[in-house]
Scaffold this motif. Structure first.
Motif, PDB file in Angstrom:
ATOM      1  N   MET A  97       0.801  -1.229   0.000  1.00  0.00           N
ATOM      2  CA  MET A  97       0.000   0.000   0.000  1.00  0.00           C
ATOM      3  C   MET A  97       0.829   1.272   0.000  1.00  0.00           C
ATOM      4  N   ILE A  98       1.946   1.282   0.728  1.00  0.00           N
ATOM      5  CA  ILE A  98       2.707   2.505   0.968  1.00  0.00           C
ATOM      6  C   ILE A  98       4.019   2.474   0.197  1.00  0.00           C
ATOM      7  N   ARG A  99       4.362   3.572  -0.437  1.00  0.00           N
ATOM      8  CA  ARG A  99       5.594   3.657  -1.201  1.00  0.00           C
ATOM      9  C   ARG A  99       6.808   3.369  -0.322  1.00  0.00           C
ATOM     10  N   ASP A 100       7.831   2.768  -0.941  1.00  0.00           N
ATOM     11  CA  ASP A 100       9.047   2.413  -0.211  1.00  0.00           C
ATOM     12  C   ASP A 100       9.684   3.625   0.450  1.00  0.00           C
TER      13      ASP A 100
ATOM     14  N   VAL B 146       8.342   6.283   1.650  1.00  0.00           N
ATOM     15  CA  VAL B 146       7.619   6.713   2.848  1.00  0.00           C
ATOM     16  C   VAL B 146       7.888   5.759   4.000  1.00  0.00           C
ATOM     17  N   ARG B 147       7.836   4.466   3.729  1.00  0.00           N
ATOM     18  CA  ARG B 147       8.073   3.495   4.804  1.00  0.00           C
ATOM     19  C   ARG B 147       9.493   3.593   5.353  1.00  0.00           C
ATOM     20  N   ALA B 148      10.440   3.950   4.495  1.00  0.00           N
ATOM     21  CA  ALA B 148      11.845   4.019   4.936  1.00  0.00           C
ATOM     22  C   ALA B 148      12.162   5.293   5.700  1.00  0.00           C
ATOM     23  N   ALA B 149      11.320   6.314   5.565  1.00  0.00           N
ATOM     24  CA  ALA B 149      11.627   7.613   6.158  1.00  0.00           C
ATOM     25  C   ALA B 149      11.251   7.644   7.635  1.00  0.00           C
TER      26      ALA B 149
ATOM     27  N   GLN C 195      11.847  15.918   2.710  1.00  0.00           N
ATOM     28  CA  GLN C 195      10.905  15.993   1.598  1.00  0.00           C
ATOM     29  C   GLN C 195      11.491  15.376   0.328  1.00  0.00           C
ATOM     30  N   ALA C 196      12.781  15.557   0.122  1.00  0.00           N
ATOM     31  CA  ALA C 196      13.414  14.925  -1.042  1.00  0.00           C
ATOM     32  C   ALA C 196      13.253  13.410  -0.981  1.00  0.00           C
ATOM     33  N   ARG C 197      13.533  12.834   0.171  1.00  0.00           N
ATOM     34  CA  ARG C 197      13.457  11.369   0.303  1.00  0.00           C
ATOM     35  C   ARG C 197      12.008  10.873   0.207  1.00  0.00           C
ATOM     36  N   LEU C 198      11.089  11.564   0.865  1.00  0.00           N
ATOM     37  CA  LEU C 198       9.691  11.137   0.827  1.00  0.00           C
ATOM     38  C   LEU C 198       9.122  11.169  -0.587  1.00  0.00           C
TER      39      LEU C 198
END
Length: 373
Positions: A15-18, A20-23, A125-128
């Motif tokens: 469901m959640i982009r990689d 976002v989960r990694a941040a 924000q860059a990473r997300l």
């Protein structure tokens, strides 16, 4: 498909982009304590008469109607205060929203360049958003710009380059010649440069002359510091009209509420509000000098020069000192998790009484630290 015939629930990975989960979440720990010196806010609120005028204007507003699409009245008031063209102003609910806007507009599929340490939201924000993030460490001593290192990174562009000046969390102003040189390189390589001027009032200097008429540059400003409006969440960008026009496409429509735009329109033009603003700035500058001199004279404290409304300093055991100050009711900010800031803490300038309480508590804690160490 599960055995009962129902669809199998999707996993979080589905469901959640990689990215976002990694941040990690934004790091701020709420803490108790009656002396609040941890978020670089103005320690004094708006004058009561100004608050009443603002509430009167809000009472007359139509709360049942959508706000103006682009907060035009507020844009005109800001343009008048800062000597800018109204169509070169973009207001948003906090500078964080504008940082995200710029990354979406000019960083996706490209590079977001920062120095380190710096305001963490740039890289976050860059990473997300899945942009490439490159950071170049500041140089010691003095947290100066690594001009050659930043030039090399710029030549790998294009993208968005964020530069907080005055710098946060270090508090220094960057060298004018170094900034000018890097602005020229960024332009040649096709970058959008964002100069974050959240703390410029405490330095009495800004870089708008280097932004004016330059479509590859914007300046960010905030109402959360010198304007004493942190609770209202307001920030704005100043840039060339063609650049702001493009950024406006990214900002969601009706994103500034009637309450927010009314506050800006009043505060930007209100003589008493602006006089109180100048008084807050002057007090912060005076207190910064006084607190700096006291910290500089303390044993086991290394304090860095600052042109902002906060001071960065190091102690032998930052976590222990922070915890002891918290027990004494003093809330400051740990910075020892940031690159290059091992052992560092940050204290905002409060009222003279609040600063005295901080200094008294720190003196007691450092005396205890000899035994603790």
């Amino acid at each position: 498909m599960a055995a009962n015939g129902r669809p199998t629930p999707a996993s979080m990975r589905d469901m959640i982009r990689d990215e976002v989960r990694a941040a990690p979440p934004y790091a701020f720990q709420e803490a108790l304590g009656d002396v609040k010196l941890d978020q670089n806010e103005a320690p004094r609120d708006l004058p009561e008469a100004v608050r009443r005028r603002l509430l009167d204007r809000l009472a007359d507003a139509d709360w049942n109607r959508y706000p103006a699409l682009r907060a035009e009245e507020a844009h005109r008031a800001l343009a008048e205060r800062d000597g800018w063209h109204p169509e070169g102003v973009l207001l948003a609910p906090g500078s964080n929203v504008l940082i995200q806007t710029v990354v979406i507009a000019a960083g996706l599929g490209r590079t977001v360049l920062t120095v380190e340490p710096t305001f963490s939201v740039y890289g976050q924000q860059a990473r997300l958003l899945g942009a490439k993030h490159v950071s170049v460490p500041l140089q010691s001593p003095g947290f100066t710009l690594d001009v050659e290192g930043i030039e090399r990174a710029l030549k790998q562009g294009p993208g968005v380059w964020f530069l907080a000046d005055p710098a946060a969390p270090t508090g220094n102003r960057h060298d004018d010649g170094a900034v000018e040189r890097l602005l020229d390189v960024a332009r040649e390589e096709g970058w959008l440069t964002v100069i974050d001027e959240a703390y410029w009032p405490y330095d009495r200097r800004h870089r708008l002359d280097q932004v004016r008429g330059q479509p590859d540059r914007i300046a960010l400003r905030t109402f959360s510091k010198a304007d004493a409006m942190g609770g209202v969440r307001l920030g704005y960008a100043l840039g060339a009209t063609e650049t702001i026009s493009e950024l406006t496409k990214v900002v969601l429509p009706f994103n500034v509420s009637t309450w927010q735009s009314t506050a800006v329109a009043l505060l930007a033009a209100d003589a008493e509000a602006n006089a109180a603003r100048e008084a807050r700035i002057e007090e912060a500058i005076e207190e910064r000098a006084r607190v700096y001199a006291t910290l500089e004279a303390m044993e086991r404290v290394d304090v860095h020069p600052s042109v902002t409304n906060f001071l960065l300093f190091s102690v032998p055991d930052a976590k222990w000192v922070y915890d002891q100050l918290l027990e004494a009711g003093i809330r400051i900010r740990r910075q020892d998790h940031l690159p290059g800031l091992d052992g560092h803490l940050r204290v905002s300038m409060g009222t003279p009484n609040e600063n005295d309480r901080f200094l008294d508590a720190l003196t007691r804690v450092l005396n205890l630290e000899v035994t603790h160490g």
